[in-house]
Design a protein around this motif. Structure first.
Motif, PDB file in Angstrom:
ATOM      1  N   UNK A 118       0.815  -1.224   0.000  1.00 54.48           N
ATOM      2  CA  UNK A 118       0.000   0.000   0.000  1.00 54.48           C
ATOM      3  C   UNK A 118       0.841   1.264   0.000  1.00 54.48           C
ATOM      4  N   UNK A 119       2.159   1.141   0.228  1.00 50.67           N
ATOM      5  CA  UNK A 119       3.051   2.288   0.168  1.00 50.67           C
ATOM      6  C   UNK A 119       3.150   3.095   1.441  1.00 50.67           C
ATOM      7  N   UNK A 120       2.386   2.720   2.498  1.00 51.06           N
ATOM      8  CA  UNK A 120       2.416   3.472   3.750  1.00 51.06           C
ATOM      9  C   UNK A 120       3.708   3.167   4.503  1.00 51.06           C
ATOM     10  N   UNK A 121       4.460   4.192   4.842  1.00 49.94           N
ATOM     11  CA  UNK A 121       5.777   4.030   5.467  1.00 49.94           C
ATOM     12  C   UNK A 121       5.671   4.186   6.979  1.00 49.94           C
ATOM     13  N   UNK A 122       6.230   3.242   7.703  1.00 53.04           N
ATOM     14  CA  UNK A 122       6.182   3.265   9.160  1.00 53.04           C
ATOM     15  C   UNK A 122       7.296   4.107   9.767  1.00 53.04           C
ATOM     16  N   UNK A 123       7.975   4.862   8.951  1.00 50.57           N
ATOM     17  CA  UNK A 123       8.976   5.810   9.435  1.00 50.57           C
ATOM     18  C   UNK A 123       8.715   7.169   8.768  1.00 50.57           C
ATOM     19  N   UNK A 124       9.134   8.259   9.376  1.00 52.76           N
ATOM     20  CA  UNK A 124       8.927   9.579   8.763  1.00 52.76           C
ATOM     21  C   UNK A 124       9.903   9.772   7.609  1.00 52.76           C
ATOM     22  N   UNK A 125       9.403   9.621   6.406  1.00 55.12           N
ATOM     23  CA  UNK A 125      10.241   9.660   5.219  1.00 55.12           C
ATOM     24  C   UNK A 125      10.081  10.976   4.474  1.00 55.12           C
ATOM     25  N   UNK A 126      11.129  11.372   3.801  1.00 50.60           N
ATOM     26  CA  UNK A 126      11.064  12.576   2.962  1.00 50.60           C
ATOM     27  C   UNK A 126      10.534  12.263   1.570  1.00 50.60           C
ATOM     28  N   UNK A 132       3.742   7.627   8.636  1.00 50.42           N
ATOM     29  CA  UNK A 132       3.358   7.901  10.021  1.00 50.42           C
ATOM     30  C   UNK A 132       3.405   9.391  10.337  1.00 50.42           C
ATOM     31  N   UNK A 133       4.209  10.143   9.617  1.00 49.87           N
ATOM     32  CA  UNK A 133       4.313  11.578   9.887  1.00 49.87           C
ATOM     33  C   UNK A 133       3.002  12.304   9.591  1.00 49.87           C
ATOM     34  N   UNK A 134       2.148  11.691   8.793  1.00 44.07           N
ATOM     35  CA  UNK A 134       0.844  12.292   8.472  1.00 44.07           C
ATOM     36  C   UNK A 134      -0.281  11.662   9.280  1.00 44.07           C
ATOM     37  N   UNK A 135       0.074  10.835  10.268  1.00 43.62           N
ATOM     38  CA  UNK A 135      -0.929  10.146  11.085  1.00 43.62           C
ATOM     39  C   UNK A 135      -0.990  10.770  12.474  1.00 43.62           C
ATOM     40  N   UNK A 136      -2.026  10.432  13.251  1.00 40.93           N
ATOM     41  CA  UNK A 136      -2.097  10.933  14.635  1.00 40.93           C
ATOM     42  C   UNK A 136      -1.123  10.229  15.581  1.00 40.93           C
ATOM     43  N   UNK A 137      -0.489   9.172  15.138  1.00 37.83           N
ATOM     44  CA  UNK A 137       0.383   8.396  16.009  1.00 37.83           C
ATOM     45  C   UNK A 137       1.507   9.251  16.576  1.00 37.83           C
ATOM     46  N   UNK A 138       1.618   9.258  17.901  1.00 42.50           N
ATOM     47  CA  UNK A 138       2.613  10.070  18.620  1.00 42.50           C
ATOM     48  C   UNK A 138       2.549  11.538  18.184  1.00 42.50           C
TER      49      UNK A 138
END
Length: 472
Positions: A118-126, A132-138
């Motif tokens: 799905x392309x969703x990255x579990x790390x904050x990628x450039x 995850x940087x666009x999610x509410x997580x943390x």
């Protein structure tokens, strides 16, 4: 974009030929071993042997796979890349719980799906906002990869990362040069931000279909980047170059399973065609590279967590069976245990892998052959017999044979026989098979024996006597 140079296909060489040649070069440059013949001092290629990293990988025996991402929250197995990052809301994520459960189950490594199809990255990628940087997580500051890596360090576990080449979210997927640049940027982030990575896990998924976007992956470039950034990591894919897929997701390695392969048998990850599954399952006794098989399977019917599967977790008995059909067949077991929506491993799954460890400990705790002298008799340059005396009549139910694989794999057939002191207690066959490799486990009804005899046939000179263990 990445500074890793693009590779172009030389004139007159097909892409398939180029991938085969490049992959062979990546392997041969590191692992080729040569020896001097007895006549004339002429050099010839010896049988392949594992690199130190491959040897350590095999001896670890067990790794835990963690499928986790937006699919966990959509209750799907394959996302389509249109999921909102806002759905990624684990409420109690605890990577230390993952790592502690793994250690209690005897696992030595965690492998996380840092990015699935799905392309969703579990790390904050450039490289994308689909992370995850666009999610509410943390509060948008979370990094699941970092938390998993830190947990592994704290629990003295090795680190593995899976990064799917198929990306259903990326707008440049299908524009092969641009997407390959983006994928290399993602790999660079994963392989430079988190310290040592011990295994990099790829599949060859490219599932857009006949009317979908057609992406040509630059595998030689991907593998070369891993080599440069994490030179001690092993690389897994259908085509290696270090570790190969075992050819199914049922948890069953081939009963005949060579760690040697011909590098052109599976020319690139995702390749399809006659003989490929057989090559992955069985290896090749005449193969020129060392490429052992990894057996991946899920503890549940699916790979991602689904509440509806809470009553369908594999039993302890079934997990022990998987150990025998993977580790016990010269492979390594990669068992998927997916985190829940809370971000924890489910209590049932945790209990089952702990139960597997306890059961295996009970099965193998008492080695009745330990400390017993192994008497060898060479019957020809391609066969030998080994005998040992257990000291008294003993009931055994499992034999455990091991080649010294640091010197290569050569046994092509074996027979285990037992005898007792009773009158008429002649030799009788209790187990037999083809390859041994790192480890071959055979289970059978409890049998009383005083002496064991192991006869082997080999494809080359046997460099060391096999190790023989017998469990009651």
């Amino acid at each position: 974009m990445t500074d890793e140079p693009r590779r172009t296909v030389p004139h007159g060489v097909t892409r398939r030929e180029f991938v085969v040649r490049s992959a062979a070069g990546l392997v041969a440059g590191r692992f080729a071993v040569r020896e001097r013949t007895a006549l004339g001092g002429e050099l010839r290629a010896a049988r392949p042997v594992p690199s130190p990293a491959q040897l350590a990988w095999q001896r670890d025996e067990l790794a835990l796979f963690l499928h986790f991402g937006v699919n966990t929250f959509t209750d799907r197995e394959w996302g389509d890349g249109r999921e909102s990052p806002g759905i990624f809301t684990p409420t109690a994520l605890d990577a230390r719980q993952w790592a502690r459960a793994a250690r209690a189950g005897g696992f030595r490594m965690l492998i996380l799906t840092a990015k699935h199809h799905d392309g969703f990255c579990l790390w904050p990628t450039a490289t994308t906002t689909h992370s995850v940087a666009s999610s509410p997580f943390r509060g948008g500051k979370g990094d699941v990869v970092r938390e998993m890596v830190d947990a592994c360090r704290a629990e003295h576990l090795k680190v593995g990362l899976y990064c799917s080449p198929w990306d259903r979210n990326s707008p440049v997927y299908g524009d092969s040069p641009r997407y390959n640049d983006l994928f290399c940027d993602q790999l660079t982030e994963l392989l430079t931000r988190y310290g040592t990575v011990d295994e990099v896990w790829f599949d060859g998924a490219n599932g857009e279909g006949p009317n979908g976007r057609k992406q040509t992956y630059d595998w030689p470039r991907f593998w070369g980047l891993v080599r440069r950034l994490q030179p001690n990591a092993v690389i897994f894919s259908d085509a290696g170059p270090d570790i190969r897929w075992i050819g199914n997701e049922r948890g069953v390695a081939g009963d005949t399973n060579w760690s040697t392969m011909s590098p052109d048998a599976v020319p690139y990850p995702g390749a399809d065609g006659p003989g490929i599954i057989a090559a992955l399952q069985n290896g090749d006794p005449d193969g020129s590279v060392w490429r052992p098989g990894e057996t991946d399977v899920s503890i549940r019917p699916g790979w991602f967590y689904h509440t509806a599967e809470d009553a369908k977790v594999r039993t302890v008995d079934q997990l022990v069976d998987l150990y025998f059909t993977s580790v016990g067949r010269n492979s390594k077991l990669l068992l998927n245990v997916p985190p829940t929506r809370a971000g924890l491993l489910h209590e049932t799954d945790v209990a089952r892998i702990a139960g597997m460890a306890a059961r295996l400990d009970t099965l193998t705790r008492l080695d009745l052959a330990r400390g017993r002298a192994l008497r060898a008799r060479t019957t020809s340059d391609r066969s030998a017999t080994f005998e040992l005396d257990l000291g008294h009549d003993s009931s055994i139910a499992v034999t455990d044979l091991r080649e010294a694989i640091e010197h290569g794999q050569v046994v092509s057939r074996y027979v285990v026989e037992g005898s007792t002191n009773a009158a008429g207690g002649g030799w009788r066959t209790i187990a037999s098979g083809t390859t041994i490799g790192y480890r071959k486990l055979d289970r059978f009804p409890a049998t009383t024996v005083r002496r064991l005899r192991v006869t082997v046939e080999t494809v080359a000179r046997l460099p060391r006597a096999p190790e023989v263990r017998a469990y009651g």
